[in-house]
Design an enzyme around this catalytic site. Structure first.
Site, PDB file in Angstrom:
ATOM      1  N   LYS A 120      -4.908  -0.506   7.106  1.00  0.00           N
ATOM      2  CA  LYS A 120      -4.926  -1.850   6.486  1.00  0.00           C
ATOM      3  C   LYS A 120      -4.342  -2.929   7.378  1.00  0.00           C
ATOM      4  O   LYS A 120      -4.755  -4.080   7.276  1.00  0.00           O
ATOM      5  CB  LYS A 120      -4.216  -1.820   5.133  1.00  0.00           C
ATOM      6  N   ARG A 127       6.873  -0.575  -7.617  1.00  0.00           N
ATOM      7  CA  ARG A 127       5.621  -1.254  -7.293  1.00  0.00           C
ATOM      8  C   ARG A 127       4.590  -0.557  -8.169  1.00  0.00           C
ATOM      9  O   ARG A 127       4.797  -0.444  -9.370  1.00  0.00           O
ATOM     10  CB  ARG A 127       5.313  -1.212  -5.790  1.00  0.00           C
TER      11      ARG A 127
HETATM   12  C1  LIG Z   1       0.596   0.343   3.218  1.00  0.00           C
HETATM   13  C2  LIG Z   1       0.616   1.596   2.473  1.00  0.00           C
HETATM   14  C3  LIG Z   1       0.893   2.790   3.146  1.00  0.00           C
HETATM   15  C4  LIG Z   1       1.251   2.847   4.608  1.00  0.00           C
HETATM   16  O1  LIG Z   1       2.570   2.396   4.778  1.00  0.00           O
HETATM   17  P1  LIG Z   1       3.295   2.412   6.219  1.00  0.00           P
HETATM   18  O2  LIG Z   1       4.706   2.059   5.918  1.00  0.00           O
HETATM   19  O3  LIG Z   1       2.594   1.388   7.038  1.00  0.00           O
HETATM   20  O4  LIG Z   1       3.156   3.773   6.765  1.00  0.00           O
HETATM   21  C5  LIG Z   1       0.853   3.960   2.407  1.00  0.00           C
HETATM   22  N1  LIG Z   1       0.565   3.952   1.099  1.00  0.00           N
HETATM   23  C6  LIG Z   1       0.285   2.825   0.411  1.00  0.00           C
HETATM   24  C7  LIG Z   1      -0.030   2.905  -1.031  1.00  0.00           C
HETATM   25  C8  LIG Z   1       0.317   1.603   1.080  1.00  0.00           C
HETATM   26  O5  LIG Z   1       0.044   0.485   0.397  1.00  0.00           O
END
Ligand SMILES: *Cc1c(COP(=O)(O)O)cnc(C)c1O
Length: 367
Positions: A36, A131
């Site tokens: 992302k 969250r």
């Molecule tokens: C962004 C995200 C991740 C990845 O997180 P990092 O800290 O970049 O490894 C994993 N799971 C969800 C649900 C996310 O939104």
């Protein structure tokens, strides 16, 4: 060369991902590579796949569609609960989606039926960070609801910590997730393929030597791209910390006072503290600003410090050196700065490695 630009070293990203894939494999955990922060870059996605990740995850269906259209061939998971307005696109392009809402799950089932497809669901559980997530007490009912709907498969459960409230993954919350997986399996007579424990903030827990229980997947973005642990932004041993850097171009560099002159109010971006008077300093201005990057997340080279930024100007103290207009400074990035730069249309991307030379030109025909 165009500036500002992100220089993205695909070999370093691949090294980081492979290192994490191999070390987590020894704990029975596979890696979903999270794209992302890259706007669904197909080049970065392919580097992740070369490293051995089991699939790709992204929070935006647009990014998943971009990777599909570029021919990236991998299982893809939408790691944010789908918008009701996008369920058709989700069942079309994502193999799996993370879910927390009964209405959305029903709409996914209807969309999957209409498209004559099947779609897999991972139910996200709230384990303290507040969250996304279903409360543990409500999980069994939502599992029952999901299992009752046509064209849906329950792939598993997951959780996400350390994003909203900074709650750290530990053996307490991870054991709770494993326990929920076991109880869902025995109550509903199903077997869960995926028990996804979290993100890069879980790496410390995973390497602590404690029992990883039923957890068999982590979703990693920041640790792969930047080599850092989100819990305290510390560098992770054995990973590259400069796989992605930002290069900006100098447009002015002159000796000027260190303190402003005149009555001081707010700026367009809020109040700024008045700096201490250090006499004249070399103030160097770069053509990059808040539209391109989060200036608080920039790591300048040694001897240079960031004084402030507006939409389009970054002012640095260049440590007594006047830098010619046209010269360039390379900055390290934290995750917030990376996301802003990757999503700014004003920032170029130069890919190196992965079969390219230092100018980013492909040196052999790749995939
Ligand atoms: C962004 C995200 C991740 C990845 O997180 P990092 O800290 O970049 O490894 C994993 N799971 C969800 C649900 C996310 O939104």
């Amino acid at each position: 060369m165009a500036a500002p630009r992100l220089v993205i070293d695909l070999d370093k990203i691949e090294h980081n991902a492979r290192t994490l894939v191999e070390s987590l494999a020894t704990r029975g955990i596979s890696v979903t590579g999270v794209t992302k922060a890259t706007l669904g870059s197909p080049e970065i996605a392919r580097s992740l796949l070369r490293s051995g990740v089991s699939g790709l995850g992204d929070s935006r269906i647009e990014n998943i569609e971009a990777m599909r259209h570029a021919g990236v061939d991998a299982p893809m998971t939408l790691i944010r609960s789908p918008m009701l307005s996008q369920v058709e696109r989700v069942v079309q392009h994502a193999d799996v989606s993370f879910n927390t809402d009964a209405d959305v799950i029903a709409a996914l089932s209807a969309a999957a039926q209409a498209a004559r497809r099947s779609h897999s669901i991972v139910l996200m559980v709230e384990l303290g960070d507040l969250r996304e997530g279903i409360l543990p007490a409500d999980l069994s009912d939502l599992v029952g609801w999901t299992l009752s709907l046509p064209n849906l498969d329950l792939a598993g459960i997951g959780t996400n910590l350390a994003c909203q409230s900074g709650v750290a993954p530990d053996s307490g919350n991870m054991d709770e997730l494993s326990g929920l997986a076991r109880s869902i399996e025995s109550t509903h007579g199903v077997s869960l393929d995926v028990v996804s424990g979290g993100n890069s903030a879980n790496l410390r827990w995973a390497s602590s030597g404690c029992d990883t229980g039923r957890i068999n997947d982590l979703r990693l973005g920041e640790s792969i791209l930047l080599g850092t642990d989100p819990l305290d932004a510390s560098p992770i041993d054995g990973l590259h910390h400069d796989a992605i850097v930002l290069v900006a171009e100098v447009i002015e560099s002159a000796s000027k006072p260190s303190q402003p002159r005149g009555e001081v109010g707010r700026t367009a971006f809020g109040p700024v503290p008045t700096p201490v008077d250090r006499g004249d300093i070399i103030r160097t201005i770069l053509a990059v600003g808040r539209q391109d990057v989060d200036p608080d997340g920039l790591a300048p080279p040694q001897g240079i410090s960031v004084l402030g930024a507006s939409s389009d100007h970054l002012v640095v103290d260049s440590g007594g050196h006047r830098l010619e207009a046209g010269s360039e400074i390379t900055f390290g990035l934290d995750y917030g700065a990376l996301v802003r730069s990757m999503t700014s249309p004003h920032v170029e991307r130069l890919m190196i490695g992965g079969g390219r030379d230092a100018a980013g030109t492909r040196v052999f025909p790749g995939p």
